[in-house]
Scaffold this active site. Structure first.
Site, PDB file in Angstrom:
ATOM      1  N   GLN A   1       4.029 -46.192  42.695  1.00 13.11           N
ATOM      2  CA  GLN A   1       4.379 -45.963  44.093  1.00 13.11           C
ATOM      3  C   GLN A   1       3.134 -46.356  44.882  1.00 13.11           C
ATOM      4  O   GLN A   1       2.103 -45.719  44.742  1.00 13.11           O
ATOM      5  CB  GLN A   1       4.754 -44.493  44.357  1.00 13.11           C
ATOM      6  CG  GLN A   1       6.095 -44.090  43.797  1.00 13.11           C
ATOM      7  CD  GLN A   1       6.008 -43.460  42.410  1.00 13.11           C
ATOM      8  OE1 GLN A   1       4.953 -43.071  41.948  1.00 13.11           O
ATOM      9  NE2 GLN A   1       7.133 -43.382  41.738  1.00 13.11           N
ATOM     10  N   HIS A   8       2.836 -44.822  36.255  1.00 10.23           N
ATOM     11  CA  HIS A   8       3.543 -43.836  35.449  1.00 10.23           C
ATOM     12  C   HIS A   8       4.176 -44.571  34.276  1.00 10.23           C
ATOM     13  O   HIS A   8       4.814 -45.607  34.470  1.00 10.23           O
ATOM     14  CB  HIS A   8       4.683 -43.182  36.247  1.00 10.23           C
ATOM     15  CG  HIS A   8       4.224 -42.205  37.261  1.00 10.23           C
ATOM     16  ND1 HIS A   8       4.131 -40.858  36.999  1.00 10.23           N
ATOM     17  CD2 HIS A   8       3.826 -42.365  38.548  1.00 10.23           C
ATOM     18  CE1 HIS A   8       3.713 -40.232  38.079  1.00 10.23           C
ATOM     19  NE2 HIS A   8       3.511 -41.132  39.039  1.00 10.23           N
ATOM     20  N   HIS A  30      -4.506 -42.655  44.827  1.00  8.48           N
ATOM     21  CA  HIS A  30      -5.260 -43.356  43.784  1.00  8.48           C
ATOM     22  C   HIS A  30      -4.221 -44.166  43.007  1.00  8.48           C
ATOM     23  O   HIS A  30      -3.206 -43.610  42.575  1.00  8.48           O
ATOM     24  CB  HIS A  30      -5.938 -42.341  42.854  1.00  8.48           C
ATOM     25  CG  HIS A  30      -6.917 -42.947  41.895  1.00  8.48           C
ATOM     26  ND1 HIS A  30      -8.262 -42.672  41.944  1.00  8.48           N
ATOM     27  CD2 HIS A  30      -6.756 -43.795  40.859  1.00  8.48           C
ATOM     28  CE1 HIS A  30      -8.878 -43.326  40.970  1.00  8.48           C
ATOM     29  NE2 HIS A  30      -7.977 -44.017  40.294  1.00  8.48           N
ATOM     30  N   HIS A  74      -2.008 -45.626  40.340  1.00  5.12           N
ATOM     31  CA  HIS A  74      -1.691 -45.177  38.987  1.00  5.12           C
ATOM     32  C   HIS A  74      -0.316 -45.673  38.581  1.00  5.12           C
ATOM     33  O   HIS A  74       0.575 -45.811  39.403  1.00  5.12           O
ATOM     34  CB  HIS A  74      -1.776 -43.653  38.847  1.00  5.12           C
ATOM     35  CG  HIS A  74      -0.931 -42.874  39.806  1.00  5.12           C
ATOM     36  ND1 HIS A  74      -1.241 -42.733  41.138  1.00  5.12           N
ATOM     37  CD2 HIS A  74       0.211 -42.190  39.615  1.00  5.12           C
ATOM     38  CE1 HIS A  74      -0.334 -41.970  41.733  1.00  5.12           C
ATOM     39  NE2 HIS A  74       0.574 -41.636  40.819  1.00  5.12           N
TER      40      HIS A  74
END
Length: 154
Positions: A87, A102, A98, A100
């Protein structure tokens, strides 16, 4: 200087016991609130809020790390697929500033869950509500130890 590695996830300090894999540019950690078993995060070490903020080397390393981690977790969890999701920004659902990825190992639904005797969507909603509670550090450290052992064999 401390010999213990420091990890930050946006404004949050990450306990090193949560981190189970790292490279010079990226790290993988267990999720505080996993959507499903095996749901982990892969992050750049450098504090980068948006995907476009990453350098080419960081982007490459982030995705290669996600590939390595995902492949091992798919096998470990006896899954048949993987979901990779980013996202990128608050309107896209990013809740921690930050970058990332998933990673979520996915399995086919069992025939029992889809046999018409249960309301599958309601069951999934209840399962999600149960699973979305914060886990203890001990639970996360134990899971990270399992994954660390798994990834040390490659």
């Amino acid at each position: 200087m401390s010999s213990i590695e420091q990890y930050a996830f946006g404004p949050f300090k990450i306990d090193p016991r949560q981190v189970f894999y790292s490279t010079p540019l990226s790290y993988a950690l267990v999720n505080l609130r996993p959507l499903l078993p095996g749901n982990v995060l892969v992050c750049p070490r450098r504090d980068a809020v948006r995907f476009g903020d990453l350098t080419a080397d960081e982007t490459r390393d982030l995705w290669l790390t996600a590939q390595t981690v995902g492949t091992q977790l798919e096998s470990y969890h006896k899954a048949s697929s993987l979901a990779f999701a980013i996202q990128d920004g608050p309107q896209a659902g990013q809740t921690v500033p930050h970058v990332h990825i998933h990673i979520v190992p996915r399995k086919a639904a069992s025939s029992e869950e889809n046999d018409g005797n249960k309301d599958v969507k309601e069951k999934q909603k209840l399962d999600l509500d149960i699973q979305m509670k914060n886990r203890t550090m001990e639970e996360m450290a134990q899971e990270a130890d399992e994954y660390r052992s798994l990834l040390s064999k490659i």
